[in-house]
Enzyme design. Sequence first.
Site, PDB file in Angstrom:
ATOM      1  N   HIS A 175       0.831  -1.210   0.000  1.00 14.07           N
ATOM      2  CA  HIS A 175       0.000   0.000   0.000  1.00 14.07           C
ATOM      3  C   HIS A 175       0.864   1.258   0.000  1.00 14.07           C
ATOM      4  CE1 HIS A 175      -3.708   2.069   0.233  1.00 14.07           C
ATOM      5  NE2 HIS A 175      -4.361   1.214   0.978  1.00 14.07           N
ATOM      6  N   ASP A 398      -9.181 -10.314 -18.192  1.00 18.16           N
ATOM      7  CA  ASP A 398      -9.069 -11.535 -18.997  1.00 18.16           C
ATOM      8  C   ASP A 398      -7.622 -11.774 -19.405  1.00 18.16           C
ATOM      9  OD1 ASP A 398      -9.298 -13.633 -20.770  1.00 18.16           O
ATOM     10  OD2 ASP A 398     -10.598 -12.589 -22.192  1.00 18.16           O
TER      11      ASP A 398
END
Length: 454
Positions: A175, A398
């Site tokens: 983060h 994808d």
Amino acid sequence: MEIIRNMVRCGQRHLHTIVSRKIIKPSSPTPSRLKTYNLSLFDQLAPDAYMPMVIFYPNSKLHANSHVKMMDMKNSLSRTLTQYYPFAGRLAKTTPSFVDCNDEGVEFLEAHNDNLLSDFLNNTQYEDLDQLFPNGLVWQQLRSCSFEKDRASPLAIQVNQFACGGIAVAVSLSHKIADGSSLCNFFNDWAIMTRLSSREEHNGHGSPINPYFISFKNTNLNYQGIPTSKSQDGAVTRSFVFPNSRLNDLKLKVIKMTTQSEQPITNPTRMEVLNWLLYKCAIKAARKNNLGSFKPTRFALATEIRNKMTEPLPKTTIGNIVCLPAFSTDNPNQTTPSNFISQLKNLKMEVQGFQNIQDAIERLQHTSDLPTIVKSEQRKVGYYLSSSLCWYPLHGIDFGWGKPIKVVPSAVTPMCNRFVFVDARNGDGIEVFVSLGKQDMEIFQTDPELLAFC
């Protein structure tokens, strides 16, 4: 081979085994002018934790064997890291202020699970998914990274193959250099590169991905990051799907409830009414576990500001480009939809006034002793944090194997009091990953008011 988990489910023993570890480096060296990537003040204030995200894919017949699939992923990751060059560098484990973009690469683990993917998803709780992530980096601190004593890798990846041929791609990203939007962009860009590689469509003329890194001045807060709240009895995560029809019913309920109030809500958004419902039910559960006693809390809304500034940043901007405006709830009367949604709308207005990212950072710099304020406030009251990835088409990521059957964002967490919103897989409504303490969740997940809209 390294066995990392020996599981017994439904009377059968299942193994989760690490079969390969490899360091993937950028396909091209990072230019000398980009060797040092300074972290912004927003980055340095971000939690010292690895954000997790895992995406599940069913078996695909598009590859002759899994070896070809793994090679495509590794080669495309190498090319992706050329564009995401800070992700392949190293940063200090303690109070980092910059990334050394030295191209040392990221760890890529391959694992095998002898379970069927469908059985795994049906019989595994969210808090048990840490086995899918590299080295268990699920909201762990930088010091948990095992590369070196004083330095950490910002990124690690584990690809898990199931007995049926299904795959779970898990990413852990610090983060300190990125927010949820950045993680989504990286995941999708890597998928694009893999898809092009498997279809041999990329002709080498330019890159189909364009992450945007901002050059910041070197500033060191000497601060490890905003602390994350953890439940004493442990946190559990459950997901709830709210169809559009039920969300419309919830909107109508809120409008009706606030009609006679001093602050009528005439056109609430689905995010506003859903945040109100979740917050109210979570507070109700906590109060019941506290023998009816109400404890003051704060509600924080993680708000992306890339497109909210007068001079907006590209959607592909990488970093912590987010604010955490919050308001307090001092008594149960302040959980009415009128009060909550009005304050929520005010929070949204607070982040509309920035001219550009430099303006946002300058205002942050002028905040007196911000880290000390954050620490003291979190000791006084509990925080409920809400964030949304509904704007991002996660179910469209994808790799060349088709669309995923399940996406689990950064809600896989040992931290409590978090709501993470994503679009429902079928496009009908919102799925919310809720993380609460175990005792609070037992009450929350059976709340009739909540379940009426699921």
